[in-house]
Design an enzyme around this catalytic site. Structure first.
Site, PDB file in Angstrom:
ATOM      1  N   ASP A 243       0.857  -1.173   0.000  1.00  0.00           N
ATOM      2  CA  ASP A 243       0.000   0.000   0.000  1.00  0.00           C
ATOM      3  C   ASP A 243       0.910   1.244   0.000  1.00  0.00           C
ATOM      4  O   ASP A 243       2.107   1.143   0.314  1.00  0.00           O
ATOM      5  CB  ASP A 243      -0.883  -0.026   1.254  1.00  0.00           C
TER       6      ASP A 243
ATOM      7  N   ASP B  75      -0.274   5.187   0.649  1.00  0.00           N
ATOM      8  CA  ASP B  75      -0.565   6.250   1.620  1.00  0.00           C
ATOM      9  C   ASP B  75      -0.686   5.666   3.023  1.00  0.00           C
ATOM     10  O   ASP B  75      -1.515   4.792   3.279  1.00  0.00           O
ATOM     11  CB  ASP B  75      -1.846   6.983   1.229  1.00  0.00           C
TER      12      ASP B  75
END
Ligand code: XBP
Ligand code: MG
Length: 251
Positions: free
Chosen positions: A10, A12
């Protein structure tokens, strides 16, 4: 023998703490430039983070009465400006990688593990973070950059993880997800992946029931030992998260 063939990251909140000081600030700059009164303070942005995707987040704030209604085309324009402002903030070098991220990326790359990104963020925002916070060599080192509107349903739907695995020709048994949020964990879980979570201030209280490891950060050798919130595999020597820990989770 390890089954760990692929790590999907991932972006952010996981690679870097981009939400509070990056995306949120850029949204507020775009609101101001457009003559809108709305500003998202730190706490308000935390409420809005339950919706993934910047355009979707603006629409959600409108629906809940936080801002005046605008059309989808206006949201898209506003979001385009926000993305440019976000890239400028990133280019100023304001957002460093989180602790342990570069160490784990380099160890996995050196070990021949496939590396990919699975994010709901916009591709140009992702590219700015790679260029300015990681280094341009990582455009080649990541075997797939799965981002943004490439799939119709954003996290917590599994689509972006499924897309990344399909592109790489790997299956869920061989792949570990690295996430920071409840929506990210739900997405990885729905794709059948095991998942390590590094929480942040926005996600600490979220539900990670069933995740394979939940820590405050990956950490670094020689630094203070990391805070461990869930350790269902009973990994030992967890002063920091090592590539070997990730392999044990997958074994
Ligand atoms: C987090 C998101 C993104 C960003 C904003 O993505 O939900 O929408 O908050 O980015 P992830 P955009 O943790 O999956 O990387 O404005 O570009 O959508
Ligand atoms: Mg995230």
């Amino acid at each position: 023998m390890t089954k760990l063939k692929c790590l999907l990251w991932d972006v952010d909140g996981t690679l870097a703490d981009t939400e509070r000081d990056g995306h949120r600030v850029a949204f507020n700059m775009a609101f101001a430039e457009a003559g809108m009164e709305r500003r998202w303070d730190v706490a308000t942005y935390g409420e809005l983070l339950k919706v993934t995707g910047g355009k979707e987040r603006v629409r959600f704030d409108i629906q809940r009465g936080g801002m005046s209604d605008i059309s989808d085309a206006q949201i898209a324009d506003l979001h385009g400006r926000k993305t440019i402002m976000y890239q400028q903030l990133i280019a100023e070098g304001r957002i460093p990688l989180r602790s342990g991220v570069r160490r784990l990326l380099e160890a996995a790359y050196a070990d021949g593990i496939l590396l990919g990104v699975a994010t709901t963020t916009t591709p140009s925002a992702l590219n700015a973070l790679i260029k300015h916070s990681l280094g341009s060599e990582w455009f080649e080192r990541f075997a797939v950059l799965a981002a943004g509107d490439i799939v119709p349903a954003k996290k917590p739907a599994p689509d972006i993880y499924e897309y990344a695995m399909q592109q790489l020709g790997v299956n869920a048994d061989q792949t570990l997800a690295l996430e920071d949020s409840g929506n990210g964990w739900l997405s990885a879980q729905a794709a059948g992946l095991r998942c390590v979570v590094t929480i942040n201030d926005y996600t600490r209280a979220q539900d990670f029931e069933g995740a394979d490891l939940v820590v405050a950060e990956f950490g670094e050798p020689g630094d203070d030992a990391i805070e461990v919130l869930q350790n269902p595999h009973q990994l030992d020597s967890l002063a920091y998260v090592s590539l070997n820990h990730l392999k044990v989770i997958m074994s």
